[in-house]
Design a protein around this motif. Structure first.
Motif: not given
Length: 292
Positions: A32-34, A37-38, A108, A112
Motif C-alpha cells: 500500500q505504497k500510496e 506516501s500520503a 492524493y 486516500m
C-alpha cells in the motif's frame, strides 16, 4: 544537554523530531505504497513542530532524557497531522493549501486523504505503546493522548466548531471550542513531556494549566493573523474565518491583544513548580507574538 540559547535549543529539538519522523512509514514489503506516501506527504510537510518541542522541553525540565521521549513527541505530531488532513477536506474547511503546499486531498484525492488521516491516528498509539518506558508510564501516556484527542478533546472541539457555524456564539461557547479544538493537543504535548520526564502530579497539573493558557493565547493570535496576516508568510490562506465565531469577531483586535498578553503571562506563572523553565518561558512569549 548543554545549555544553548533559545534558538539553538529550539533547532536541536526540531531537527531531532524531524529525523525521527523521516524514518516513519517506510515499509519495503507492504504493497500500500500510496497510503504511506500520503501519510508522509503531510507528516513531513514542515511547520514549527510546536507539539513535539513541548514534549521535549517539559521532559527535560522535569529531569528526563528528552531524546528518549521521541515516540511521545511523534505520537502527538501524528495526531496533529491527521487532524489537519481531515480539517482541510471539502466536507470540513475545504482548504486548498497547507504550509504553502497543496493540501493532502488535492494531491492524493479525498478517499486516500481520509485513509491517511485514519492511519496516522492509529499509528500514534502504536508509538506510545512501544515507547521505552515502564508500562505504567505508557498507559498514562495513552490515557492523556486519547482524552485530549478524542470526543472530549480535539474531536469534540471540532464538532462544536461545526455546530456553531450557522449562529453567533457566546464567549463561553467560543472558549469551549478552542480549549478543545486547539488547546487539547497542546495540553497533551505538555503532559506527555512531564510523563516522559518522570514528573510528579503537581508538575503534571502545572503543565496542563500552562497549556490551557498558551493554547488560548495561540488561538487568539491565530484569529488575529487571519485578519491581518500574509498568506505567503503563514503558508495558508487568510480571511478564511471571516463570518465565523472567532475571538476577533467577539472582542475586536485591541481587546484580543490584551487577552493574548494576559494568557501568556498566566501560562508562564503556571510553571512555578518546575525548576528549569527558561526555554518554556521564552517559547510561550515567541509563540504568542509569532516570532518563532
Amino acid at each position: 544537554m548543554a545549555k544553548n540559547n533559545f534558538a539553538d535549543q529550539l533547532a536541536v529539538y526540531q531537527e531531532y523530531v524531524e529525523q525521527y519522523l523521516e524514518n516513519c512509514f517506510q515499509y519495503e514489503s507492504e504493497p500500500q505504497k500510496e497510503l504511506f506516501s500520503a501519510m508522509r506527504y503531510s507528516l513531513l510537510a514542515g511547520g514549527k513542530r510546536l507539539r513535539p518541542v513541548l514534549v521535549f522541553a517539559f521532559c527535560e525540565s522535569c529531569g528526563g532524557d528528552w531524546k528518549k521521549a521521541a515516540p511521545f513527541a511523534a505520537a502527538v505530531e501524528m495526531i496533529h497531522t491527521y487532524s489537519l488532513i481531515h480539517d482541510d477536506l471539502p466536507c470540513m474547511d475545504n482548504d486548498d493549501y497547507r504550509r504553502g503546499k497543496p493540501t493532502n486531498h488535492k494531491v492524493y484525492g479525498e478517499a486516500m486523504a481520509v485513509l491517511a488521516g485514519d492511519a496516522l491516528l492509529t499509528a500514534a498509539f502504536s508509538q506510545l505503546s512501544s515507547a521505552p518506558y515502564p508500562a505504567e508510564s505508557r498507559m498514562q501516556a495513552v490515557e492523556i493522548l486519547a482524552s485530549c484527542a478524542g470526543e472530549t478533546g480535539m474531536v469534540g472541539g471540532q464538532a462544536l466548531d461545526m455546530e456553531s457555524e450557522t449562529r453567533a456564539c457566546t464567549r463561553q461557547e467560543i472558549l469551549d471550542v478552542q480549549l478543545r479544538k486547539t488547546g487539547a493537543l497542546i495540553r497533551a504535548a505538555c503532559m506527555l513531556g512531564v510523563t516522559a520526564g518522570g514528573g510528579n502530579q503537581e508538575q503534571l497539573a502545572a503543565a496542563g494549566e500552562f497549556a490551557s493558557h498558551l493554547g488560548l493565547a495561540f488561538q487568539i493570535r491565530d484569529d488575529m493573523l487571519d485578519v491581518i496576516g500574509d498568506a505567503k508568510t503563514l503558508g495558508k490562506a487568510v480571511g478564511m474565518d471571516e463570518g465565523k465565531n472567532t475571538f476577533v469577531r467577539l472582542y475586536g483586535m485591541d481587546a484580543c491583544e490584551k487577552l493574548v498578553q494576559g494568557h501568556t503571562e498566566l501560562a508562564k506563572k503556571a510553571l512555578a513548580c518546575i525548576a528549569e523553565t527558561d526555554f518554556l518561558q521564552e517559547l510561550a512569549a515567541r509563540l504568542t507574538e509569532r516570532v518563532m
